[in-house]
Enzyme design. Structure first.
Site, PDB file in Angstrom:
ATOM      1  N   LYS A   1       4.105   8.931   9.015  1.00 45.79           N
ATOM      2  CA  LYS A   1       3.856   8.314  10.323  1.00 45.79           C
ATOM      3  C   LYS A   1       4.822   8.800  11.426  1.00 45.79           C
ATOM      4  CE  LYS A   1       0.925   4.792   8.459  1.00 45.79           C
ATOM      5  NZ  LYS A   1       0.999   4.072   7.202  1.00 45.79           N
TER       6      LYS A   1
ATOM      7  N   TYR B   1       0.846  -1.181   0.000  1.00 48.93           N
ATOM      8  CA  TYR B   1       0.000   0.000   0.000  1.00 48.93           C
ATOM      9  C   TYR B   1       0.882   1.231   0.000  1.00 48.93           C
ATOM     10  CZ  TYR B   1      -3.416   3.475   1.619  1.00 48.93           C
ATOM     11  OH  TYR B   1      -4.220   4.586   1.734  1.00 48.93           O
TER      12      TYR B   1
ATOM     13  N   ASP C   1       9.320   2.914  -0.003  1.00 44.01           N
ATOM     14  CA  ASP C   1       8.228   3.527   0.750  1.00 44.01           C
ATOM     15  C   ASP C   1       8.403   3.121   2.205  1.00 44.01           C
ATOM     16  OD1 ASP C   1       5.984   4.381   2.002  1.00 44.01           O
ATOM     17  OD2 ASP C   1       4.558   3.576   0.536  1.00 44.01           O
TER      18      ASP C   1
HETATM   19  C1  LIG Z   1       0.374   4.620   5.833  1.00 44.26           C
HETATM   20  C2  LIG Z   1       1.123   4.386   4.596  1.00 44.26           C
HETATM   21  C3  LIG Z   1       1.018   5.256   3.495  1.00 44.26           C
HETATM   22  C4  LIG Z   1       0.032   6.388   3.443  1.00 44.26           C
HETATM   23  O1  LIG Z   1       0.286   7.364   4.399  1.00 44.26           O
HETATM   24  P1  LIG Z   1      -0.917   8.361   4.792  1.00 44.26           P
HETATM   25  O2  LIG Z   1      -0.262   9.293   5.776  1.00 44.26           O
HETATM   26  O3  LIG Z   1      -1.988   7.515   5.373  1.00 44.26           O
HETATM   27  O4  LIG Z   1      -1.341   9.051   3.566  1.00 44.26           O
HETATM   28  C5  LIG Z   1       1.835   5.023   2.406  1.00 44.26           C
HETATM   29  N1  LIG Z   1       2.702   4.004   2.389  1.00 44.26           N
HETATM   30  C6  LIG Z   1       2.832   3.152   3.423  1.00 44.26           C
HETATM   31  C7  LIG Z   1       3.824   2.047   3.352  1.00 44.26           C
HETATM   32  C8  LIG Z   1       2.035   3.300   4.548  1.00 44.26           C
HETATM   33  O5  LIG Z   1       2.138   2.421   5.557  1.00 44.26           O
END
Ligand SMILES: *Cc1c(COP(=O)(O)O)cnc(C)c1O
Length: 431
Positions: free
Chosen positions: A266, A144, A238
């Site tokens: 995060k 994701y 990511d």
């Molecule tokens: C949470 C997450 C996102 C998205 O971040 P948001 O702050 O919710 O937009 C993208 N990539 C990874 C791996 C994530 O865990």
């Protein structure tokens, strides 16, 4: 334990909010029942509006790595609030946070702050396209990367839970440049590279966290980077979830791998909306105002968020909780496997650092397909028993649980006990 006030608020919330939530993972769609409404949190504890107290293993899906309202973070936020909320001009704290981030991720010479992980990733992809002059993108099934159009294909997280293959409202044109590969399968990447000459980037969660926790096998990431390099393709890590969580320098430090562009979110904001993307100078100099790739944000580098991020990362560095995370994580893994074998429940537990979760399956979970062999009904039963025994978990089979450095020995024992009870409940459903 009752949930009367939560139920009341849920009904009220349904009137003017979509599903009474502002993000679908917060809905209890896959575990049944209604979502809990939270009143407050402190340290390792979170308290709902009915005054039920839980050990928090959600941690707002990762950011609250020090636990809630750590004194030093709270102080820094209060101090920043006194000076104003947002200025539309640079502040010294942006430089300080940029220094901390670039120190932690040596491949980053420069970083740009944005307001969410989604924004960080969509900007990183635009950057990779600007830098290479190519349009295509390889992503892995079950990873994701936020909710931008091009990435809402074969994504995990909320989409895995709701079994939506992509999303309505995403035009075919928006995903036509997105190629899907299998996690831990280099050949599935090679196949795309053989077929397409115009690939800008490969994007990956270096440790999978949005199909449940899935570990990269052997030299998968190193080989992936070599492969990308050999073809002039940029590797985007990511690390929105793993940055500062797997290790201070993220999964890249932990695994000894590097990427061309890194995305953060995060933990970097310590509970406030911050995302970031960064790379070596040559790449970042493409970004406006230095270069021709446009990306902007009214609240980017927000002063309160920067103060929260700086205080969180400084304290995290001081505490260096990563060895302790491993110990606690191993204990919880052992507790789950032991309870499962005592109760004849098929269970696999994947863990990496402070990310852990159980899969109710016999199959080793190494990618999205194997993650989906998990019995989500059993997870639903397990989830509610954990709640009733005072442990707040993500309401989905496909979300990682997170550890905070605020967990006490008492908290850990409470979780272990809850696991024993919950696994028994799963077993009686079996019969
Ligand atoms: C949470 C997450 C996102 C998205 O971040 P948001 O702050 O919710 O937009 C993208 N990539 C990874 C791996 C994530 O865990």
């Amino acid at each position: 334990m009752d949930f009367k006030k939560s139920q009341k608020l849920y009904k009220k919330g349904l009137v003017h909010m979509v599903g009474a939530v502002n993000s679908p993972v917060r809905a209890f769609a896959s575990v049944g029942g209604n979502p809990l409404f939270i009143k407050k949190a402190k340290g390792s504890q979170i308290i709902d509006v009915d005054n039920n107290k839980y050990v928090d293993l959600v941690l707002s899906y990762g950011p609250m790595i020090l636990g809630h309202r750590h004194n030093k973070v709270q102080k820094a936020i209060h101090k920043a609030l006194k000076n104003g909320y947002t200025f539309g001009a640079s502040t010294e704290n942006e430089i300080k946070l940029a220094e901390i981030v670039c120190d932690a991720f040596p491949e980053m010479d420069k970083v740009r702050f944005v307001s969410s992980g989604t924004e960080a990733v969509l900007s990183a992809i635009r950057l990779a396209r600007a830098f290479t002059g190519h349009d295509k993108l390889i992503k892995f099934a079950g990873c994701y990367h936020g909710h931008s159009d091009a990435l809402l294909v074969a994504a995990g997280s909320g989409l895995a839970t709701l079994s939506i293959p992509g999303s309505k409202g995403v035009p075919n044109d928006a995903v036509k440049n997105t190629l899907i590969a299998e996690y831990n399968n280099l050949d599935s990447v090679k196949k795309h590279i053989d077929e397409h000459k115009d690939i800008a980037a490969i994007i990956i969660e270096p440790i999978g966290g949005n199909m449940g926790v899935v570990l990269p096998q052997d030299n998968f990431l190193k080989d992936l980077h070599e492969l990308a390099k050999a073809h002039g393709i940029l590797l985007i890590a990511d690390e929105v979830m793993t940055g500062f969580r797997s290790k201070f320098g993220g999964a890249q430090e932990l695994l000894g791998v590097t990427a061309d562009i890194t995305c953060l979110g995060k933990v970097v904001g310590g509970g406030f909306p911050v995302g970031a993307y960064g790379a070596r100078n040559e790449i970042m100099e493409m970004v406006s105002p230095l270069g021709p790739m446009y990306q902007a944000g009214t609240l980017s580098g927000n002063p309160i968020a920067m103060a929260s991020g700086i205080a969180t990362l400084r304290e995290l560095k001081r505490q260096d909780p990563y060895a302790e995370f491993n110990k606690v994580g191993e204990r919880l893994k052992a507790a789950m496997l032991f309870a499962a074998s005592e109760n004849n429940v098929d269970l696999k537990v994947n863990r990496f650092g402070s990310m852990i979760n159980p899969f109710f399956t016999k199959t080793e979970v190494v990618d999205f397909k194997t993650a989906q062999t998990s019995d989500t009904k059993k997870f639903g039963i397990f989830f509610w028993e954990m709640i009733k025994n005072g442990v707040f978990l993500p309401p989905s089979q496909f979300e990682a649980w997170f550890l905070s450095s605020a967990l006490s020995e008492e908290d850990i024992q409470k979780i272990e006990k809850a696991i024993q009870v919950a696994m028994k409940a799963v077993a009686s459903y079996n019969k």
